[in-house]
Design a protein around this motif. Structure first.
Motif, PDB file in Angstrom:
ATOM      1  N   GLY A   1       0.757  -1.238   0.000  1.00 12.55           N
ATOM      2  CA  GLY A   1       0.000   0.000   0.000  1.00 12.55           C
ATOM      3  C   GLY A   1       0.787   1.287   0.000  1.00 12.55           C
ATOM      4  N   THR A   2       0.495   2.151   0.989  1.00 13.04           N
ATOM      5  CA  THR A   2       1.112   3.474   1.037  1.00 13.04           C
ATOM      6  C   THR A   2       2.507   3.458   1.621  1.00 13.04           C
ATOM      7  N   ALA A   3       2.894   2.381   2.256  1.00 13.55           N
ATOM      8  CA  ALA A   3       4.231   2.286   2.841  1.00 13.55           C
ATOM      9  C   ALA A   3       4.573   0.815   3.054  1.00 13.55           C
ATOM     10  N   PRO A   4       5.830   0.441   2.839  1.00 16.61           N
ATOM     11  CA  PRO A   4       6.214  -0.942   3.152  1.00 16.61           C
ATOM     12  C   PRO A   4       6.150  -1.135   4.662  1.00 16.61           C
ATOM     13  N   LEU A   5       5.604  -2.257   5.098  1.00 20.40           N
ATOM     14  CA  LEU A   5       5.409  -2.493   6.522  1.00 20.40           C
ATOM     15  C   LEU A   5       6.113  -3.775   6.962  1.00 20.40           C
ATOM     16  N   PRO A   6       7.450  -3.746   7.077  1.00 19.10           N
ATOM     17  CA  PRO A   6       8.146  -4.953   7.519  1.00 19.10           C
ATOM     18  C   PRO A   6       7.713  -5.394   8.907  1.00 19.10           C
TER      19      PRO A   6
END
Length: 168
Positions: free
Chosen positions: A147-152
């Motif tokens: 989506g709007t940001a990679p979320l590791p």
């Protein structure tokens, strides 16, 4: 490391950290309603949209996952499992400071979940034999939104507790 879509840390804080719990709103914001209508082709509540998506995945499995990924994210998926060579190539391209931060996070998450006792138990104290027996699943899938940001952190917080619980 700030994703390219954010100009600076302050902008990321203003957007990512200001998100609201969409399931507890009195009124659904118009952009959310429009997104649901775009994806589902009709005006649904968030609860109805989620229920419909889950029912379809239960009924059609991986094929439904592929279709919903295309409808929601505009991405076409092939295999659902990423080959080991691709993992290694991606890992090798990560900046050293990010690897260090994610390794520390993973260790802390693992330590936290390892300290949570989840015992199996039985009792006859309530008029019959009852209890709880926990058995890990052999395999699980983890969805990590881009989506709007990679979320590791989504990957770490989903995969590590599963491993601690005994998932192979």
């Amino acid at each position: 490391m700030i994703p390219e879509i954010y100009e600076n840390v302050e902008q990321a804080r203003r957007t990512l950290l200001q998100r609201r719990d969409m399931m507890n709103l009195d009124e659904v914001p118009e952009p959310v309603r429009a997104g649901i209508a775009r994806v589902f082709g009709e005006d649904l509540t968030p609860e109805q949209a989620v229920a419909r998506l889950l029912a379809d995945v239960r009924a059609r499995g991986d094929e439904a996952l592929r279709e919903w990924t295309t409808r929601i994210d505009g991405l076409s998926m092939g295999a659902l499992e990423v080959p080991a060579e691709e993992w290694q190539t991606a890992y090798d391209r990560l900046p050293a400071d990010l690897v260090e931060a994610m390794t520390l996070s993973a260790e802390r998450i693992r330590d936290f979940h390892a300290r949570q006792p989840i015992p199996c138990w039985t009792t006859d104290a309530m008029g019959g034999k009852m209890g709880q027996r926990l058995m890990p699943l052999e395999r699980v899938g983890v969805y990590v939104p881009g989506g709007t940001a990679p979320l590791p952190s989504s990957l770490l917080m989903a995969a590590i507790p599963a491993r601690v619980a005994g998932v192979d």
